[in-house]
Design a protein around this motif. Sequence first.
Motif, short mmCIF file in Angstrom:
data_model
loop_
_atom_site.label_atom_id
_atom_site.label_comp_id
_atom_site.label_asym_id
_atom_site.label_seq_id
_atom_site.Cartn_x
_atom_site.Cartn_y
_atom_site.Cartn_z
N LEU A 261 14.44 5.82 40.79
CA LEU A 261 15.46 5.91 39.75
C LEU A 261 14.81 5.87 38.38
O LEU A 261 13.93 5.07 38.11
CB LEU A 261 16.45 4.75 39.88
CG LEU A 261 17.28 4.65 41.16
CD1 LEU A 261 18.31 3.53 41.04
CD2 LEU A 261 17.97 5.97 41.50
N VAL A 262 15.27 6.74 37.50
CA VAL A 262 14.79 6.79 36.13
C VAL A 262 15.57 5.76 35.30
O VAL A 262 16.79 5.65 35.43
CB VAL A 262 14.99 8.20 35.54
CG1 VAL A 262 14.72 8.21 34.04
CG2 VAL A 262 14.09 9.20 36.26
N GLY A 263 14.87 5.00 34.48
CA GLY A 263 15.52 4.03 33.62
C GLY A 263 15.43 4.44 32.16
O GLY A 263 14.34 4.74 31.66
N LYS A 264 16.58 4.49 31.49
CA LYS A 264 16.56 4.74 30.04
C LYS A 264 16.24 3.44 29.33
O LYS A 264 16.85 2.40 29.61
CB LYS A 264 17.90 5.27 29.55
CG LYS A 264 17.92 5.46 28.03
CD LYS A 264 19.25 5.96 27.49
CE LYS A 264 19.21 6.08 25.97
NZ LYS A 264 20.48 6.58 25.39
N ASN A 265 15.32 3.48 28.40
CA ASN A 265 15.01 2.32 27.57
C ASN A 265 15.89 2.37 26.33
O ASN A 265 15.55 2.98 25.32
CB ASN A 265 13.53 2.31 27.18
CG ASN A 265 12.63 2.14 28.39
OD1 ASN A 265 12.89 1.32 29.26
ND2 ASN A 265 11.57 2.94 28.47
N SER A 266 17.06 1.75 26.43
CA SER A 266 17.98 1.73 25.28
C SER A 266 17.61 0.59 24.35
O SER A 266 16.74 -0.22 24.64
CB SER A 266 19.43 1.58 25.77
OG SER A 266 19.60 0.34 26.42
N THR A 267 18.28 0.53 23.22
CA THR A 267 18.04 -0.52 22.25
C THR A 267 18.70 -1.81 22.73
O THR A 267 19.88 -1.80 23.10
CB THR A 267 18.64 -0.13 20.89
OG1 THR A 267 18.11 1.14 20.50
CG2 THR A 267 18.30 -1.17 19.83
N SER A 320 25.80 17.02 38.93
CA SER A 320 24.44 16.98 39.43
C SER A 320 23.47 17.62 38.43
O SER A 320 22.37 17.11 38.19
CB SER A 320 24.37 17.69 40.78
OG SER A 320 23.16 17.41 41.44
N VAL A 321 23.89 18.73 37.84
CA VAL A 321 23.07 19.38 36.81
C VAL A 321 22.88 18.44 35.61
O VAL A 321 21.79 18.33 35.04
CB VAL A 321 23.72 20.71 36.37
CG1 VAL A 321 23.06 21.26 35.11
CG2 VAL A 321 23.65 21.72 37.50
N TYR A 322 23.95 17.74 35.25
CA TYR A 322 23.89 16.77 34.14
C TYR A 322 22.92 15.63 34.47
O TYR A 322 22.12 15.22 33.62
CB TYR A 322 25.30 16.23 33.89
CG TYR A 322 25.40 15.12 32.88
CD1 TYR A 322 24.96 15.28 31.56
CD2 TYR A 322 25.97 13.90 33.23
CE1 TYR A 322 25.08 14.26 30.64
CE2 TYR A 322 26.09 12.87 32.32
CZ TYR A 322 25.64 13.06 31.02
OH TYR A 322 25.76 12.03 30.11
N ILE A 323 22.97 15.12 35.69
CA ILE A 323 22.05 14.05 36.09
C ILE A 323 20.60 14.55 36.05
O ILE A 323 19.71 13.83 35.58
CB ILE A 323 22.43 13.52 37.49
CG1 ILE A 323 23.78 12.78 37.42
CG2 ILE A 323 21.35 12.57 38.03
CD1 ILE A 323 24.38 12.45 38.78
N LYS A 327 17.64 12.83 33.87
CA LYS A 327 16.37 12.42 34.50
C LYS A 327 15.18 13.06 33.82
O LYS A 327 14.15 12.41 33.60
CB LYS A 327 16.39 12.79 35.99
CG LYS A 327 17.27 11.92 36.87
CD LYS A 327 17.17 12.33 38.32
CE LYS A 327 15.75 12.16 38.85
NZ LYS A 327 15.63 12.59 40.25
N GLN A 328 15.33 14.33 33.49
CA GLN A 328 14.22 15.02 32.81
C GLN A 328 14.02 14.47 31.41
O GLN A 328 12.88 14.31 30.94
CB GLN A 328 14.52 16.52 32.75
CG GLN A 328 13.39 17.35 32.14
CD GLN A 328 13.67 18.83 32.19
OE1 GLN A 328 14.82 19.26 32.34
NE2 GLN A 328 12.65 19.64 32.07
N LYS A 329 15.11 14.14 30.73
CA LYS A 329 15.02 13.65 29.35
C LYS A 329 14.33 12.28 29.29
O LYS A 329 13.52 12.02 28.40
CB LYS A 329 16.41 13.56 28.75
CG LYS A 329 16.44 13.08 27.30
CD LYS A 329 17.84 13.15 26.72
CE LYS A 329 17.85 12.68 25.28
NZ LYS A 329 19.20 12.78 24.66
N TYR A 330 14.67 11.39 30.24
CA TYR A 330 14.20 10.01 30.16
C TYR A 330 13.14 9.64 31.19
O TYR A 330 12.60 8.54 31.14
CB TYR A 330 15.39 9.05 30.28
CG TYR A 330 16.34 9.15 29.12
CD1 TYR A 330 15.94 8.80 27.82
CD2 TYR A 330 17.64 9.62 29.29
CE1 TYR A 330 16.80 8.92 26.76
CE2 TYR A 330 18.51 9.74 28.21
CZ TYR A 330 18.09 9.39 26.95
OH TYR A 330 18.94 9.50 25.88
N GLY A 331 12.86 10.54 32.12
CA GLY A 331 11.88 10.24 33.15
C GLY A 331 10.46 10.43 32.66
O GLY A 331 10.21 10.87 31.52
#
Length: 336
Positions: A261-267, A320-323, A327-331
């Motif tokens: 699972l990809v995790g976004k590092n938010s503020t 699914s396309v959005y996910i 994933k590509q943006k934050y992975g």
Amino acid sequence: MARLTTFIHAAKQTLDLAIYDMRFSDPLRTQLASALRERAEAGVQIRFCYDGDKPVRPNVASGQDPAPAGTSAFVQSLGYPWRRIAGMKLMHSKFILRDRQSLWTGSTNMTDDAFTLMENNILEIDSSALANYYAEDFEQIWEKENFDNTGEIHTVPVPLTFSGQSAEARVMFSPGCGLEIDSEIARRVRAAQRRVRICSLLINSGTLISELGNLLRGGRVAVDGIYDRTQMAEVYVQWQEVSSNRWKIGALKDIIARAGLVGKNSTPYTPTGRHDFMHNKVLVIDDTVITGSYNFSRSAQFNAENILFIESAPLAEAYSVYIDHLKQKYGPPAAP
């Protein structure tokens, strides 16, 4: 905001808004207020139910969300009938019901940050059958001015059309059906045949964690997705303080590792800081999309929430396309 005001402008008789957090800056407030005023002058009846303002230092462990104060003042400043909704937990729904025919719902709060910094999803649905369920929930909350003992509305799937294909959707509400929602999500994960894709701020329902772990150990269904790493780190701290929850820490970390699972590092949250969470609450299971205001958590069972189970292959593919995009943006960067 352009989509929201277009939705509002189509109202002919009624607009009922169930709001958790509403605090727009002046440019967005001006657009919203203008759309509402134009409809009110045309005879449309407008009502707001909203969650009461939060304490300055919320007790997160007891289920109080760390949301900034200000919703009460904002809603009341618009000048329409309103009711401040009490309850032990949160009036966390975010939906707009138009003419008992059309819905605006999803994960998105009514704030600048929710519109511009957070990952969120919104559904616009035209269905009088579905809208009638939302109307029943809204009326219960409006009449009681408290969401405790509301939402026990026994629903059935209703037919829809998406992308030219037949679909169906069932809505469920908590707290009345909170335990049933948790069980239904677990049942659907357990029955997955091809894929379970997660796109969720939090993953802290013990039932869901157990079922995901079982699925991954079985090895026959693909599991992947994205969550908010920063917000879950705060949940780990809360779990560590409650002995009955400590097992979830290792179990969820194992799921994250096994599924990649990809995790976004938010503020990290502060009341006045940058609110840029990965705020979706989505599961894609085979050709079903599960989404709404409902976080996959135990607290959500006791909040006022709405959640949709939508059977639609093209909608599941769109999500699914959005996910994949998130994933590509934050992975991690792709290997050369």
